[in-house]
Design a protein around this motif. Structure first.
Motif, mmCIF file in Angstrom:
data_model
loop_
_atom_site.group_PDB
_atom_site.id
_atom_site.type_symbol
_atom_site.label_atom_id
_atom_site.label_comp_id
_atom_site.label_asym_id
_atom_site.label_seq_id
_atom_site.Cartn_x
_atom_site.Cartn_y
_atom_site.Cartn_z
ATOM 1 N N ASP A 16 0.845 -1.196 0.000
ATOM 2 C CA ASP A 16 0.000 0.000 0.000
ATOM 3 C C ASP A 16 0.878 1.242 0.000
ATOM 4 N N THR A 17 0.762 2.027 -1.043
ATOM 5 C CA THR A 17 1.596 3.232 -1.148
ATOM 6 C C THR A 17 0.847 4.498 -0.751
ATOM 7 N N LYS A 18 -0.349 4.349 -0.226
ATOM 8 C CA LYS A 18 -1.132 5.524 0.153
ATOM 9 C C LYS A 18 -1.693 5.419 1.576
ATOM 10 N N SER A 19 -2.098 4.235 1.976
ATOM 11 C CA SER A 19 -2.640 3.966 3.318
ATOM 12 C C SER A 19 -3.767 4.916 3.692
ATOM 13 N N LYS A 20 -4.877 4.776 3.022
ATOM 14 C CA LYS A 20 -6.033 5.634 3.265
ATOM 15 C C LYS A 20 -6.912 5.139 4.418
ATOM 16 N N PHE A 21 -6.791 3.866 4.795
ATOM 17 C CA PHE A 21 -7.649 3.283 5.815
ATOM 18 C C PHE A 21 -6.816 2.791 6.999
ATOM 19 N N GLY A 54 10.400 1.216 5.446
ATOM 20 C CA GLY A 54 11.141 2.471 5.503
ATOM 21 C C GLY A 54 12.031 2.600 4.280
ATOM 22 N N LEU A 55 11.729 3.540 3.441
ATOM 23 C CA LEU A 55 12.505 3.721 2.214
ATOM 24 C C LEU A 55 13.721 4.593 2.466
ATOM 25 N N LYS A 56 14.802 4.257 1.799
ATOM 26 C CA LYS A 56 16.014 5.065 1.857
ATOM 27 C C LYS A 56 16.204 5.725 0.501
ATOM 28 N N ALA A 57 16.403 7.023 0.516
ATOM 29 C CA ALA A 57 16.537 7.784 -0.724
ATOM 30 C C ALA A 57 17.647 7.218 -1.605
ATOM 31 N N ASN A 58 17.326 7.014 -2.871
ATOM 32 C CA ASN A 58 18.261 6.581 -3.916
ATOM 33 C C ASN A 58 18.842 5.182 -3.709
ATOM 34 N N ARG A 59 18.327 4.421 -2.781
ATOM 35 C CA ARG A 59 18.813 3.048 -2.595
ATOM 36 C C ARG A 59 18.448 2.229 -3.831
ATOM 37 N N GLY A 60 19.415 1.563 -4.414
ATOM 38 C CA GLY A 60 19.204 0.760 -5.610
ATOM 39 C C GLY A 60 19.166 1.562 -6.899
ATOM 40 N N LEU A 61 19.469 2.841 -6.812
ATOM 41 C CA LEU A 61 19.386 3.710 -7.988
ATOM 42 C C LEU A 61 20.359 3.277 -9.087
ATOM 43 N N GLU A 62 21.565 2.867 -8.719
ATOM 44 C CA GLU A 62 22.545 2.440 -9.730
ATOM 45 C C GLU A 62 22.047 1.220 -10.497
ATOM 46 N N ASP A 63 21.443 0.254 -9.786
ATOM 47 C CA ASP A 63 20.897 -0.931 -10.453
ATOM 48 C C ASP A 63 19.744 -0.548 -11.376
ATOM 49 N N PHE A 64 18.909 0.370 -10.913
ATOM 50 C CA PHE A 64 17.788 0.828 -11.728
ATOM 51 C C PHE A 64 18.294 1.485 -13.010
#
Length: 144
Positions: A43-48, A95-105
């Motif tokens: 869930d990327t919004k969690s409205k409920f 918990g997301l970390k900014a730019n984690r995995g960006l090089e692979d992407f």
């Protein structure tokens, strides 16, 4: 494996093109009343509230939220242990970390094995309208 998606407007057809089996418009259908059960919900919004999703989770399933209302996230953290013991279902916060995995992407994107949709760029004089579009969830893809 079956993947369903929830969104609204033109983004529903985007999800169908990506291969989602079913898509639901959250402005039309109350998601808490779906008959479907899932092994995993991201869930990327969690409205409920987190327990509203419990009926949508199969036994031993996992619900993961990325972002949401602070009170709802606090409730999830507080009740997740009891929830797992009573229902055999897990509630988690990612918990997301900014730019984690960006090089692979970037490598996958350059090989053209991954596609990205960018909504924009917008000139500065359209910034107010662009932010309104983003705020109402009407953007399609990443926003720039």
């Amino acid at each position: 494996m079956r993947i369903d998606g929830i969104d609204t407007g033109e983004k529903l057809s985007d999800k169908e093109k990506l291969g989602y089996e079913k898509v639901y418009d959250y402005k039309v259908k109350d998601l808490r009343k779906l008959d479907e059960q899932y092994d995993f919900i991201l869930d990327t919004k969690s409205k409920f509230w987190p327990w509203h999703y419990s009926r949508k989770l199969a036994k031993n399933a996992i619900y993961v939220t990325v972002v949401g209302d602070l009170l709802q996230l606090a409730a999830l953290l507080f009740f997740k242990g009891w929830f797992k013991k009573l229902s055999q279902k897990e509630l988690k916060i990612l918990g997301l970390k900014a730019n984690r995995g960006l090089e692979d992407f970037i490598k996958l994107y350059l090989k053209k094995s991954m596609k990205s949709r960018i909504d924009g760029p917008y000139p500065f004089d359209e910034a107010a309208n662009a932010l309104s579009t983003f705020g109402h969830g009407l953007h399609r893809g990443k926003f720039s």
